[in-house]
Design an enzyme around this catalytic site. Structure first.
Site, mmCIF file in Angstrom:
data_model
loop_
_atom_site.group_PDB
_atom_site.id
_atom_site.type_symbol
_atom_site.label_atom_id
_atom_site.label_comp_id
_atom_site.label_asym_id
_atom_site.label_seq_id
_atom_site.Cartn_x
_atom_site.Cartn_y
_atom_site.Cartn_z
ATOM 1 N N SER A 71 46.521 36.007 42.740
ATOM 2 C CA SER A 71 46.888 37.362 43.169
ATOM 3 C C SER A 71 46.439 37.713 44.576
ATOM 4 O O SER A 71 46.923 38.697 45.148
ATOM 5 C CB SER A 71 46.322 38.393 42.186
ATOM 6 O OG SER A 71 47.023 38.375 40.967
ATOM 7 N N LYS A 74 49.185 38.126 47.036
ATOM 8 C CA LYS A 74 50.026 39.323 47.019
ATOM 9 C C LYS A 74 49.803 40.211 48.239
ATOM 10 O O LYS A 74 50.719 40.910 48.678
ATOM 11 C CB LYS A 74 49.760 40.126 45.739
ATOM 12 C CG LYS A 74 50.095 39.389 44.450
ATOM 13 C CD LYS A 74 49.607 40.178 43.243
ATOM 14 C CE LYS A 74 49.843 39.440 41.940
ATOM 15 N NZ LYS A 74 49.284 40.165 40.778
ATOM 16 N N TYR A 199 57.476 33.451 43.641
ATOM 17 C CA TYR A 199 56.221 34.048 43.179
ATOM 18 C C TYR A 199 55.228 32.981 42.710
ATOM 19 O O TYR A 199 54.059 32.972 43.108
ATOM 20 C CB TYR A 199 56.524 35.034 42.057
ATOM 21 C CG TYR A 199 55.315 35.660 41.413
ATOM 22 C CD1 TYR A 199 54.564 36.627 42.088
ATOM 23 C CD2 TYR A 199 54.914 35.303 40.130
ATOM 24 C CE1 TYR A 199 53.456 37.217 41.501
ATOM 25 C CE2 TYR A 199 53.808 35.884 39.534
ATOM 26 C CZ TYR A 199 53.086 36.838 40.224
ATOM 27 O OH TYR A 199 51.983 37.415 39.635
ATOM 28 N N TYR A 251 42.066 44.803 40.507
ATOM 29 C CA TYR A 251 42.682 45.160 39.229
ATOM 30 C C TYR A 251 42.196 46.548 38.812
ATOM 31 O O TYR A 251 42.025 47.423 39.660
ATOM 32 C CB TYR A 251 42.405 44.090 38.171
ATOM 33 C CG TYR A 251 42.844 42.693 38.576
ATOM 34 C CD1 TYR A 251 44.125 42.468 39.075
ATOM 35 C CD2 TYR A 251 41.974 41.609 38.485
ATOM 36 C CE1 TYR A 251 44.540 41.198 39.452
ATOM 37 C CE2 TYR A 251 42.386 40.326 38.855
ATOM 38 C CZ TYR A 251 43.669 40.131 39.334
ATOM 39 O OH TYR A 251 44.067 38.883 39.706
ATOM 40 N N VAL A 269 42.881 35.357 39.652
ATOM 41 C CA VAL A 269 42.338 34.836 38.393
ATOM 42 C C VAL A 269 41.867 33.385 38.481
ATOM 43 O O VAL A 269 41.369 32.848 37.497
ATOM 44 C CB VAL A 269 43.348 35.016 37.228
ATOM 45 C CG1 VAL A 269 43.567 36.476 36.925
ATOM 46 C CG2 VAL A 269 44.656 34.289 37.514
#
Length: 315
Positions: A71, A74, A199, A251, A269
């Site tokens: 992540s 992103k 992705y 998160y 993660v």
């Protein structure tokens, strides 16, 4: 602004001790088993690399460990999508607010109109962002992303961990469900499987702590790489990215991290954390054992310790 003499002296003396003290926390976490390949990471590893705007670096622990961005990627696909499309087009597809839900939740896509993801750092938002990257097909889009990441890290050898890529793709039932719902809602541009391929590829880019720290340094320096003097990102888009990192980057523990550490950050993660002291430092951390929120349990504790001892909180 570089490290102060006092910071260098304190870090050289205390950082290895802080790493060892934080590493104990890894016993209370678990590696990310829902992506089978990530479960193979060394649970008790912990490493950190810090670099200032003069190129002076300090590191400790298992900072040579390779891991995938997950992540953390992103943040930078959001920036590239903004560079490709501009703010108005991007924020027609994703919102600007925290969700209060897990990063892989699709609950609000149905419950809250107009059915767009709340922000670009949750999975649904990042999938929508991946569809906005320019390129004739998924291969060209992925190639542009990788080249952008290589430039930010100052490392043209960055590549994909294809075992992780395949593991993510093979187990991505929830992400596929979100993507098809986004397509049905009119949010997703292009074909679902092509978007997901982009992705999965950018989540699977392999880095070390020093790569993350150099990428963070560019953000800390408002889009200009201080090592090369090259401007890689417009200042406005750095501002947007750093704001999302404060509000959504850890998160649904982002508020707690803002209070305890007080720095813009993004976790993944695989156990990576990218953070920075704006105007001064880029920081990369890895600790594969995760807490219940999906963040590195030892890495978060280490950053809390460093920020408190060196008074780095922005607040």
């Amino acid at each position: 602004m570089s490290f102060t003499e006092q910071e260098v002296e304190l870090l050289s003396r205390q950082l290895p001790l802080w790493v060892e003290a934080s590493k104990v926390r890894s016993a209370y976490g678990k590696t990310a088993s829902y992506i089978p390949e990530l479960a193979k990471a060394p649970q008790h590893a912990l490493g950190i690399h810090l670099i200032d705007t003069t190129g002076t670096a300090v590191s400790s622990g298992d900072c040579s460990l390779s891991f995938t961005m997950q992540s953390i990627s992103k943040v930078f696909t959001l920036i590239l999508a903004l560079m490709d499309n501009g703010e108005e087009a991007v924020f027609q597809k994703v919102g600007m607010e925290p969700t209060g839900d897990n990063f892989n939740s699709m609950l609000k896509l149905e419950l809250v109109r107009p059915g767009i993801p709340f922000n670009p750092l949750i999975n649904a938002g990042a999938i929508a962002i991946s569809s906005l990257i320019h390129g004739k097909d998924s291969a060209e889009k992925s190639s542009r992303i990788l080249s952008f990441f290589q430039a930010l890290a100052g490392n043209d050898t960055l590549t994909y961990d294809m075992d992780v890529y395949r593991s993510e793709s093979d187990t991505a039932n929830l992400n596929r469900s979100m993507a098809y719902l986004l397509k049905d809602n009119g949010v997703l541009e292009g074909q679902v499987e092509e978007v997901l391929d982009v992705y999965f590829h950018h989540c699977s880019i392999q880095v070390t702590c020093s790569d993350l720290a150099r990428m963070a340094l560019v953000l800390a320096n408002n889009g200009t790489d201080p090592v090369t003097g090259v401007t890689l990102i417009p200042r406005r888009y750095v501002q947007i990215a750093k704001t999302f990192m404060i509000t959504c980057g850890m998160y649904n523990a982002s508020g707690e991290f803002a209070i305890q550490v007080g720095l813009p950050a993004k976790s993944g993660v695989s156990g990576g954390i990218l953070t920075m002291v704006p105007g001064r430092l880029g920081i990369g951390v890895v600790g594969p054992a995760l807490n219940v929120k999906g963040n590195s349990i030892a890495g978060v504790h280490l950053l809390e310790t460093i920020s408190r001892e060196l008074d780095w909180s922005l607040f």
